[in-house]
Design an enzyme around this catalytic site. Structure first.
Site, PDB file in Angstrom:
ATOM      1  N   GLY A  41     -44.077  27.588  67.301  1.00  0.00           N
ATOM      2  CA  GLY A  41     -44.937  27.970  68.313  1.00  0.00           C
ATOM      3  C   GLY A  41     -46.523  27.664  68.138  1.00  0.00           C
ATOM      4  O   GLY A  41     -47.112  28.524  68.584  1.00  0.00           O
ATOM      5  N   ALA A  42     -46.696  26.637  67.521  1.00  0.00           N
ATOM      6  CA  ALA A  42     -48.287  26.592  66.937  1.00  0.00           C
ATOM      7  C   ALA A  42     -49.209  25.675  67.591  1.00  0.00           C
ATOM      8  O   ALA A  42     -49.960  25.187  67.208  1.00  0.00           O
ATOM      9  CB  ALA A  42     -48.179  26.094  65.286  1.00  0.00           C
ATOM     10  N   SER A  43     -48.835  25.451  69.123  1.00  0.00           N
ATOM     11  CA  SER A  43     -49.733  24.532  69.858  1.00  0.00           C
ATOM     12  C   SER A  43     -50.788  25.117  70.303  1.00  0.00           C
ATOM     13  O   SER A  43     -51.658  24.748  70.717  1.00  0.00           O
ATOM     14  CB  SER A  43     -48.656  24.005  70.940  1.00  0.00           C
ATOM     15  OG  SER A  43     -48.044  24.811  71.641  1.00  0.00           O
ATOM     16  N   VAL A  63     -36.614  26.560  69.823  1.00  0.00           N
ATOM     17  CA  VAL A  63     -36.071  27.477  68.401  1.00  0.00           C
ATOM     18  C   VAL A  63     -34.759  28.083  68.982  1.00  0.00           C
ATOM     19  O   VAL A  63     -33.839  28.913  68.143  1.00  0.00           O
ATOM     20  CB  VAL A  63     -36.982  28.058  67.725  1.00  0.00           C
ATOM     21  CG1 VAL A  63     -38.010  27.491  67.302  1.00  0.00           C
ATOM     22  CG2 VAL A  63     -37.601  29.066  68.641  1.00  0.00           C
ATOM     23  N   SER A  66     -44.159  43.135  67.424  1.00  0.00           N
ATOM     24  CA  SER A  66     -45.073  43.408  68.362  1.00  0.00           C
ATOM     25  C   SER A  66     -45.189  44.947  68.436  1.00  0.00           C
ATOM     26  O   SER A  66     -44.233  45.399  67.896  1.00  0.00           O
ATOM     27  CB  SER A  66     -44.598  42.850  69.752  1.00  0.00           C
ATOM     28  OG  SER A  66     -45.382  43.646  70.658  1.00  0.00           O
ATOM     29  N   TYR A 126     -38.006  42.197  75.856  1.00  0.00           N
ATOM     30  CA  TYR A 126     -39.088  41.751  74.909  1.00  0.00           C
ATOM     31  C   TYR A 126     -39.061  42.824  73.809  1.00  0.00           C
ATOM     32  O   TYR A 126     -39.115  42.604  72.468  1.00  0.00           O
ATOM     33  CB  TYR A 126     -40.441  41.533  75.746  1.00  0.00           C
ATOM     34  CG  TYR A 126     -41.578  41.123  74.743  1.00  0.00           C
ATOM     35  CD1 TYR A 126     -41.655  39.794  74.575  1.00  0.00           C
ATOM     36  CD2 TYR A 126     -42.413  42.249  74.294  1.00  0.00           C
ATOM     37  CE1 TYR A 126     -42.803  39.224  73.702  1.00  0.00           C
ATOM     38  CE2 TYR A 126     -43.524  41.616  73.338  1.00  0.00           C
ATOM     39  CZ  TYR A 126     -43.606  40.363  73.056  1.00  0.00           C
ATOM     40  OH  TYR A 126     -44.726  39.810  72.256  1.00  0.00           O
ATOM     41  N   ALA A 186     -36.560  45.016  73.064  1.00  0.00           N
ATOM     42  CA  ALA A 186     -35.416  44.991  72.238  1.00  0.00           C
ATOM     43  C   ALA A 186     -35.415  43.616  71.193  1.00  0.00           C
ATOM     44  O   ALA A 186     -35.138  43.691  69.940  1.00  0.00           O
ATOM     45  CB  ALA A 186     -34.296  44.662  72.978  1.00  0.00           C
ATOM     46  N   ILE A 231     -53.184  40.839  72.320  1.00  0.00           N
ATOM     47  CA  ILE A 231     -54.022  39.963  71.918  1.00  0.00           C
ATOM     48  C   ILE A 231     -54.434  39.079  73.003  1.00  0.00           C
ATOM     49  O   ILE A 231     -53.609  38.606  73.739  1.00  0.00           O
ATOM     50  CB  ILE A 231     -53.330  39.169  70.695  1.00  0.00           C
ATOM     51  CG1 ILE A 231     -52.676  39.943  69.566  1.00  0.00           C
ATOM     52  CG2 ILE A 231     -54.046  38.190  70.099  1.00  0.00           C
ATOM     53  CD1 ILE A 231     -53.483  40.923  68.856  1.00  0.00           C
TER      54      ILE A 231
HETATM   55  P1  NAD Z   1     -48.442  31.894  73.593  1.00  0.00           P
HETATM   56  O1  NAD Z   1     -47.874  32.027  74.955  1.00  0.00           O
HETATM   57  O2  NAD Z   1     -49.858  31.542  73.572  1.00  0.00           O
HETATM   58  O3  NAD Z   1     -47.767  31.271  72.442  1.00  0.00           O
HETATM   59  C1  NAD Z   1     -46.081  31.125  72.471  1.00  0.00           C
HETATM   60  C2  NAD Z   1     -45.790  30.067  71.769  1.00  0.00           C
HETATM   61  O4  NAD Z   1     -44.597  29.883  71.547  1.00  0.00           O
HETATM   62  C3  NAD Z   1     -46.153  28.628  72.387  1.00  0.00           C
HETATM   63  O5  NAD Z   1     -46.565  27.790  71.535  1.00  0.00           O
HETATM   64  C4  NAD Z   1     -44.945  28.570  73.150  1.00  0.00           C
HETATM   65  O6  NAD Z   1     -44.591  26.979  73.504  1.00  0.00           O
HETATM   66  C5  NAD Z   1     -43.688  28.655  72.047  1.00  0.00           C
HETATM   67  N1  NAD Z   1     -42.573  28.935  72.376  1.00  0.00           N
HETATM   68  C6  NAD Z   1     -41.967  29.385  73.317  1.00  0.00           C
HETATM   69  N2  NAD Z   1     -40.690  29.441  73.395  1.00  0.00           N
HETATM   70  C7  NAD Z   1     -40.408  28.490  72.554  1.00  0.00           C
HETATM   71  C8  NAD Z   1     -39.122  27.980  72.047  1.00  0.00           C
HETATM   72  N3  NAD Z   1     -37.992  28.139  72.911  1.00  0.00           N
HETATM   73  N4  NAD Z   1     -39.111  27.090  70.970  1.00  0.00           N
HETATM   74  C9  NAD Z   1     -40.255  26.894  70.339  1.00  0.00           C
HETATM   75  N5  NAD Z   1     -41.455  27.508  70.777  1.00  0.00           N
HETATM   76  C10 NAD Z   1     -41.509  28.146  71.691  1.00  0.00           C
HETATM   77  O7  NAD Z   1     -48.589  33.326  73.080  1.00  0.00           O
HETATM   78  P2  NAD Z   1     -49.160  34.334  71.771  1.00  0.00           P
HETATM   79  O8  NAD Z   1     -49.592  35.220  72.231  1.00  0.00           O
HETATM   80  O9  NAD Z   1     -49.653  33.182  70.901  1.00  0.00           O
HETATM   81  O10 NAD Z   1     -47.667  34.596  71.267  1.00  0.00           O
HETATM   82  C11 NAD Z   1     -47.428  34.239  70.023  1.00  0.00           C
HETATM   83  C12 NAD Z   1     -46.243  35.110  69.471  1.00  0.00           C
HETATM   84  O11 NAD Z   1     -47.041  36.627  69.224  1.00  0.00           O
HETATM   85  C13 NAD Z   1     -45.057  35.587  70.010  1.00  0.00           C
HETATM   86  O12 NAD Z   1     -43.998  35.942  69.398  1.00  0.00           O
HETATM   87  C14 NAD Z   1     -45.616  36.618  70.837  1.00  0.00           C
HETATM   88  O13 NAD Z   1     -44.232  37.404  71.395  1.00  0.00           O
HETATM   89  C15 NAD Z   1     -46.059  37.586  69.794  1.00  0.00           C
HETATM   90  N6  NAD Z   1     -47.151  38.482  70.296  1.00  0.00           N
HETATM   91  C16 NAD Z   1     -47.939  38.554  71.073  1.00  0.00           C
HETATM   92  C17 NAD Z   1     -49.095  39.565  71.436  1.00  0.00           C
HETATM   93  C18 NAD Z   1     -50.055  39.248  72.443  1.00  0.00           C
HETATM   94  O14 NAD Z   1     -50.772  40.394  72.890  1.00  0.00           O
HETATM   95  N7  NAD Z   1     -50.432  37.989  72.844  1.00  0.00           N
HETATM   96  C19 NAD Z   1     -48.833  40.587  70.952  1.00  0.00           C
HETATM   97  C20 NAD Z   1     -47.859  40.932  70.190  1.00  0.00           C
HETATM   98  C21 NAD Z   1     -46.631  39.763  69.774  1.00  0.00           C
END
Ligand code: NAD
Length: 245
Positions: free
Chosen positions: A8-10, A60, A138, A151, A153, A184
């Site tokens: 998910g690094a885009s 994934v 999280s 989420y 869970a 974040i």
């Molecule tokens: P985001 O939506 O910017 O990024 C999520 C990434 O996951 C995207 O690149 C997306 O394409 C990828 N993704 C989603 N479904 C996928 C799949 N089936 N296969 C492969 N890739 C997939 O969100 P973010 O805030 O950067 O989140 C990154 C991680 O951090 C997530 O696991 C999220 O739950 C966690 N997180 C985020 C926060 C927040 O406040 N933003 C807080 C706690 C945890």
């Protein structure tokens, strides 16, 4: 050069992790689901830091695609030294109105997706007796949250998985840790209504939302030798939100 894979690094936290690991000298595999343009721009930023980067599309939540991601990155860059389990989605709603599809999608992507990705990577790390794995959990995996039964869970499940894998992998010198971010600023939190944003800030002692770089700094630390005596840990990066949790 050590090699890292970030799922998910885009964009968002995943992109920041890819760059932080490149700054620490890693070649980086960039997993993405749909956003090829975003993945390529992360890859270019990694290359601008003098490291190699490869992008690979994989959902994934599909076990074969997750395994294909690990092998594509290892074929291109070499054996993995670090794996960041970052891919995640939300499908929020009150539990009594949450359909099986929304429950399943979040568990399949956030929890099963992490399991499907970690296993093929772990196999090689155990054989080589080296490696660091970081799961992005999280704060709500520790505390729960209204409207996020699925989420929370999944994120709590990741912590259980991390602690189990840490015990299994420790005898071979492979470390497995989690980061538990608070709120974040990314696309995932962009839709939170103003009223809730204020409530979140009230419960965040440091008084601000976090940035993807805040999380990436913790991930880079956990992947470094500075964290060489840490495994099975859950590092909160949440402005103090989980104090007392
Ligand atoms: P985001 O939506 O910017 O990024 C999520 C990434 O996951 C995207 O690149 C997306 O394409 C990828 N993704 C989603 N479904 C996928 C799949 N089936 N296969 C492969 N890739 C997939 O969100 P973010 O805030 O950067 O989140 C990154 C991680 O951090 C997530 O696991 C999220 O739950 C966690 N997180 C985020 C926060 C927040 O406040 N933003 C807080 C706690 C945890």
């Amino acid at each position: 050069m050590p090699v890292a894979l970030v799922t998910g690094a885009s964009k968002g936290i995943g992109a920041a992790c890819a760059l932080a690991l490149a700054e620490a000298g890693h070649d980086v595999g960039i997993g993405f689901a749909n956003d090829a343009e975003g993945a390529e721009s992360t890859a270019q930023a990694v290359r601008n830091l003098g490291c190699r980067a490869v992008v690979h599309q994989a959902d994934v939540s599909d076990e074969d695609e997750a395994a294909g991601l690990v092998s594509a990155v290892e074929d291109a860059l070499g054996p993995l030294d670090a794996l960041i389990l970052n891919a995640g989605i939300t499908r929020d709603g009150p539990a009594l109105r949450m359909g099986a599809a929304d429950w399943g999608a979040v568990i399949d992507t956030n929890l099963s997706g992490a399991f499907y990705t970690v296993r093929p990577a772990l196999r090689g790390m155990l054989r080589r007796r080296t490696g660091s794995i970081v799961a992005i959990s999280s704060v709500v995996g520790l505390s729960g949250n209204i409207g996020q039964a699925n989420y929370s869970a999944a994120k709590a499940g990741m912590i259980g998985m991390v602690k189990s894998l840490a015990r299994e992998a420790a005898p071979r010198g492979v470390r497995v840790n989690a980061v538990a971010p608070g709120y974040i600023t990314t696309d995932m939190t962009a839709g939170i209504p103003e009223q809730f944003r204020e409530q979140i800030l009230e419960h965040t002692p440091l008084g601000r939302f976090g940035t993807p770089d805040d999380v990436a700094a913790a991930v880079r630390f956990l992947c470094s030798e500075d964290a060489g005596f840490m495994t099975g840990a859950v590092l909160s990066v949440d402005g103090g939100m989980a104090i007392g949790a």
